[in-house]
Design a protein around this motif. Structure first.
Motif, PDB file in Angstrom:
ATOM      1  N   SER A   7      -2.102  70.385 121.633  1.00 27.03           N
ATOM      2  CA  SER A   7      -2.380  70.027 120.069  1.00 27.03           C
ATOM      3  C   SER A   7      -1.909  68.591 120.196  1.00 27.03           C
ATOM      4  CB  SER A   7      -1.271  70.830 119.297  1.00 27.03           C
ATOM      5  OG  SER A   7      -1.827  72.280 119.424  1.00 27.03           O
ATOM      6  N   ASP A   8      -2.234  68.067 118.902  1.00 27.44           N
ATOM      7  CA  ASP A   8      -1.518  66.676 118.652  1.00 27.44           C
ATOM      8  C   ASP A   8      -2.117  65.573 119.486  1.00 27.44           C
ATOM      9  OD1 ASP A   8       0.048  67.807 116.633  1.00 27.44           O
ATOM     10  OD2 ASP A   8       1.548  68.087 117.874  1.00 27.44           O
ATOM     11  N   LYS A   9      -3.496  65.803 120.082  1.00 23.18           N
ATOM     12  CA  LYS A   9      -4.114  64.841 120.761  1.00 23.18           C
ATOM     13  C   LYS A   9      -5.378  64.669 120.027  1.00 23.18           C
ATOM     14  CE  LYS A   9      -5.177  63.740 125.498  1.00 23.18           C
ATOM     15  NZ  LYS A   9      -4.823  64.160 126.831  1.00 23.18           N
ATOM     16  N   LEU A  10      -5.781  63.361 119.884  1.00 21.80           N
ATOM     17  CA  LEU A  10      -7.165  63.116 119.326  1.00 21.80           C
ATOM     18  C   LEU A  10      -8.228  63.804 120.186  1.00 21.80           C
ATOM     19  CD1 LEU A  10      -7.179  59.542 117.865  1.00 21.80           C
ATOM     20  CD2 LEU A  10      -6.807  61.725 116.627  1.00 21.80           C
ATOM     21  N   ASN A  11      -9.147  64.709 119.469  1.00 22.02           N
ATOM     22  CA  ASN A  11     -10.279  65.295 120.388  1.00 22.02           C
ATOM     23  C   ASN A  11     -10.982  64.197 120.984  1.00 22.02           C
ATOM     24  OD1 ASN A  11      -9.359  67.727 119.451  1.00 22.02           O
ATOM     25  ND2 ASN A  11     -10.722  67.879 117.713  1.00 22.02           N
ATOM     26  N   GLU A  12     -11.377  63.290 120.501  1.00 20.71           N
ATOM     27  CA  GLU A  12     -12.147  62.245 120.954  1.00 20.71           C
ATOM     28  C   GLU A  12     -11.652  61.443 122.353  1.00 20.71           C
ATOM     29  OE1 GLU A  12     -11.387  60.097 117.395  1.00 20.71           O
ATOM     30  OE2 GLU A  12     -11.696  62.060 118.007  1.00 20.71           O
ATOM     31  N   GLN A  13     -10.290  61.736 122.377  1.00 23.29           N
ATOM     32  CA  GLN A  13      -9.459  61.202 123.531  1.00 23.29           C
ATOM     33  C   GLN A  13      -9.241  62.211 124.632  1.00 23.29           C
ATOM     34  OE1 GLN A  13      -6.063  59.143 121.529  1.00 23.29           O
ATOM     35  NE2 GLN A  13      -7.249  57.701 120.854  1.00 23.29           N
ATOM     36  N   ARG A  14      -9.565  63.361 124.393  1.00 23.32           N
ATOM     37  CA  ARG A  14      -9.286  64.453 125.501  1.00 23.32           C
ATOM     38  C   ARG A  14     -10.206  63.931 126.874  1.00 23.32           C
ATOM     39  NH1 ARG A  14      -6.791  68.638 123.564  1.00 23.32           N
ATOM     40  NH2 ARG A  14      -6.542  68.606 121.362  1.00 23.32           N
ATOM     41  N   VAL A  41      -5.072  83.424 117.567  1.00 18.52           N
ATOM     42  CA  VAL A  41      -6.360  83.212 118.384  1.00 18.52           C
ATOM     43  C   VAL A  41      -6.760  81.626 117.914  1.00 18.52           C
ATOM     44  CG1 VAL A  41      -8.789  83.545 118.590  1.00 18.52           C
ATOM     45  CG2 VAL A  41      -7.122  85.596 118.263  1.00 18.52           C
ATOM     46  N   CYS A  42      -6.726  80.907 118.860  1.00 17.83           N
ATOM     47  CA  CYS A  42      -7.195  79.321 118.493  1.00 17.83           C
ATOM     48  C   CYS A  42      -8.444  79.101 119.132  1.00 17.83           C
ATOM     49  CB  CYS A  42      -6.271  78.457 119.309  1.00 17.83           C
ATOM     50  SG  CYS A  42      -4.496  78.877 118.463  1.00 17.83           S
ATOM     51  N   VAL A  43      -9.109  77.830 118.624  1.00 15.07           N
ATOM     52  CA  VAL A  43     -10.284  77.373 119.111  1.00 15.07           C
ATOM     53  C   VAL A  43     -10.484  75.911 119.113  1.00 15.07           C
ATOM     54  CG1 VAL A  43     -11.788  77.481 117.131  1.00 15.07           C
ATOM     55  CG2 VAL A  43     -12.926  77.725 119.335  1.00 15.07           C
ATOM     56  N   LEU A  44     -11.161  75.179 119.983  1.00 16.28           N
ATOM     57  CA  LEU A  44     -11.073  73.519 119.902  1.00 16.28           C
ATOM     58  C   LEU A  44     -12.654  73.596 119.728  1.00 16.28           C
ATOM     59  CD1 LEU A  44      -9.923  70.536 120.694  1.00 16.28           C
ATOM     60  CD2 LEU A  44     -10.825  71.099 123.034  1.00 16.28           C
ATOM     61  N   ASP A  45     -12.681  73.109 118.371  1.00 18.46           N
ATOM     62  CA  ASP A  45     -14.208  73.021 117.879  1.00 18.46           C
ATOM     63  C   ASP A  45     -14.583  71.946 116.989  1.00 18.46           C
ATOM     64  OD1 ASP A  45     -12.892  73.920 115.605  1.00 18.46           O
ATOM     65  OD2 ASP A  45     -14.325  75.669 115.205  1.00 18.46           O
ATOM     66  N   GLY A  46     -13.537  71.285 116.908  1.00 20.92           N
ATOM     67  CA  GLY A  46     -13.706  69.878 116.211  1.00 20.92           C
ATOM     68  C   GLY A  46     -13.525  70.038 114.545  1.00 20.92           C
ATOM     69  N   ALA A  47     -13.099  71.239 114.189  1.00 22.10           N
ATOM     70  CA  ALA A  47     -12.798  71.364 112.803  1.00 22.10           C
ATOM     71  C   ALA A  47     -11.430  70.805 112.249  1.00 22.10           C
ATOM     72  CB  ALA A  47     -12.542  72.888 112.616  1.00 22.10           C
ATOM     73  N   THR A  48     -10.572  70.624 113.470  1.00 24.72           N
ATOM     74  CA  THR A  48      -9.515  69.629 113.074  1.00 24.72           C
ATOM     75  C   THR A  48      -9.648  68.547 114.132  1.00 24.72           C
ATOM     76  OG1 THR A  48      -8.134  70.837 114.820  1.00 24.72           O
ATOM     77  CG2 THR A  48      -7.939  71.666 112.624  1.00 24.72           C
ATOM     78  N   TRP A  49      -9.260  67.612 113.874  1.00 24.20           N
ATOM     79  CA  TRP A  49      -9.572  66.104 114.523  1.00 24.20           C
ATOM     80  C   TRP A  49      -8.495  65.748 115.671  1.00 24.20           C
ATOM     81  CZ3 TRP A  49      -5.493  62.813 114.396  1.00 24.20           C
ATOM     82  CH2 TRP A  49      -4.556  63.042 113.059  1.00 24.20           C
ATOM     83  N   ASP A  50      -7.185  66.533 115.507  1.00 24.40           N
ATOM     84  CA  ASP A  50      -6.544  66.475 116.873  1.00 24.40           C
ATOM     85  C   ASP A  50      -5.863  67.672 117.667  1.00 24.40           C
ATOM     86  OD1 ASP A  50      -4.952  67.707 114.698  1.00 24.40           O
ATOM     87  OD2 ASP A  50      -3.473  66.569 114.691  1.00 24.40           O
ATOM     88  N   GLY A  51      -6.700  68.531 117.771  1.00 22.08           N
ATOM     89  CA  GLY A  51      -6.485  69.862 118.629  1.00 22.08           C
ATOM     90  C   GLY A  51      -7.003  71.309 118.158  1.00 22.08           C
ATOM     91  N   PRO A  52      -6.945  72.108 118.816  1.00 21.26           N
ATOM     92  CA  PRO A  52      -7.580  73.452 118.647  1.00 21.26           C
ATOM     93  C   PRO A  52      -6.928  73.814 116.896  1.00 21.26           C
ATOM     94  CG  PRO A  52      -6.404  73.468 120.473  1.00 21.26           C
ATOM     95  CD  PRO A  52      -5.803  72.036 120.163  1.00 21.26           C
ATOM     96  N   ARG A  53      -7.719  74.668 116.416  1.00 22.38           N
ATOM     97  CA  ARG A  53      -6.996  75.222 115.046  1.00 22.38           C
ATOM     98  C   ARG A  53      -7.011  76.621 115.386  1.00 22.38           C
ATOM     99  NH1 ARG A  53     -11.887  77.421 111.845  1.00 22.38           N
ATOM    100  NH2 ARG A  53     -13.584  77.165 113.013  1.00 22.38           N
ATOM    101  N   LEU A  54      -5.983  77.163 114.519  1.00 24.89           N
ATOM    102  CA  LEU A  54      -5.759  78.599 114.389  1.00 24.89           C
ATOM    103  C   LEU A  54      -6.675  79.360 113.656  1.00 24.89           C
ATOM    104  CD1 LEU A  54      -3.468  80.666 115.122  1.00 24.89           C
ATOM    105  CD2 LEU A  54      -2.287  79.915 112.987  1.00 24.89           C
TER     106      LEU A  54
END
Length: 135
Positions: A7-14, A41-54
């Motif tokens: 968490s707490d990492k910009l998705n485009e910087q991963r 249950v979480c997913v990294l799908d871009g719905a949040t800009w800085d990590g997976p969303r719950l």
């Protein structure tokens, strides 16, 4: 290197490898239990800009696994961990706001908005092998 996306990492910087491994893959995150008393249950799908969303929280691990399976089985873009990566994200709900997002008066279509917002996603070539180069 199968650790869940942090968490707490910009998705485009991963790292591309992390995106290719986890993009659109719902997973059970037992660490949410420490905060809420339930298993997430979480997913990294871009719905949040800085990590997976719950996506949801459950009383038991078994319920969380069943929920993750349900989400994959009822989604047109979410996938299982072993399934091939595809650079997909939902943007249809943002179409009406696209002129504000892009800073122009013209409204974008789904493809234009996706390219504007997710240009940083790794591309896939015709053999479904991710291309690990910046776009």
């Amino acid at each position: 290197m199968d650790e869940f996306p942090c968490s707490d990492k910009l998705n485009e910087q991963r790292p591309y490898e992390e995106i290719i491994r986890w993009w659109n893959v719902p997973y059970v995150d037992e660490l949410t239990y420490e905060e809420s008393g339930e298993i997430g249950v979480c997913v990294l799908d871009g719905a949040t800009w800085d990590g997976p969303r719950l996506i949801s929280e459950h009383a038991t691990f078994e319920e969380a696994v069943a929920a993750a399976n349900f989400y994959v089985n009822h989604s047109d873009i979410w996938r299982r961990f072993k399934e091939p990566y595809q650079p997909l994200a939902k943007v249809d709900h943002l179409i009406d706001m696209s002129s504000f997002i892009h800073g122009k008066l013209a409204k974008m279509d789904e493809e234009q908005l996706f390219e504007y917002m997710f240009h940083w996603l790794p591309k896939v070539n015709k053999t479904a092998t991710p291309v690990l180069e910046a776009s």
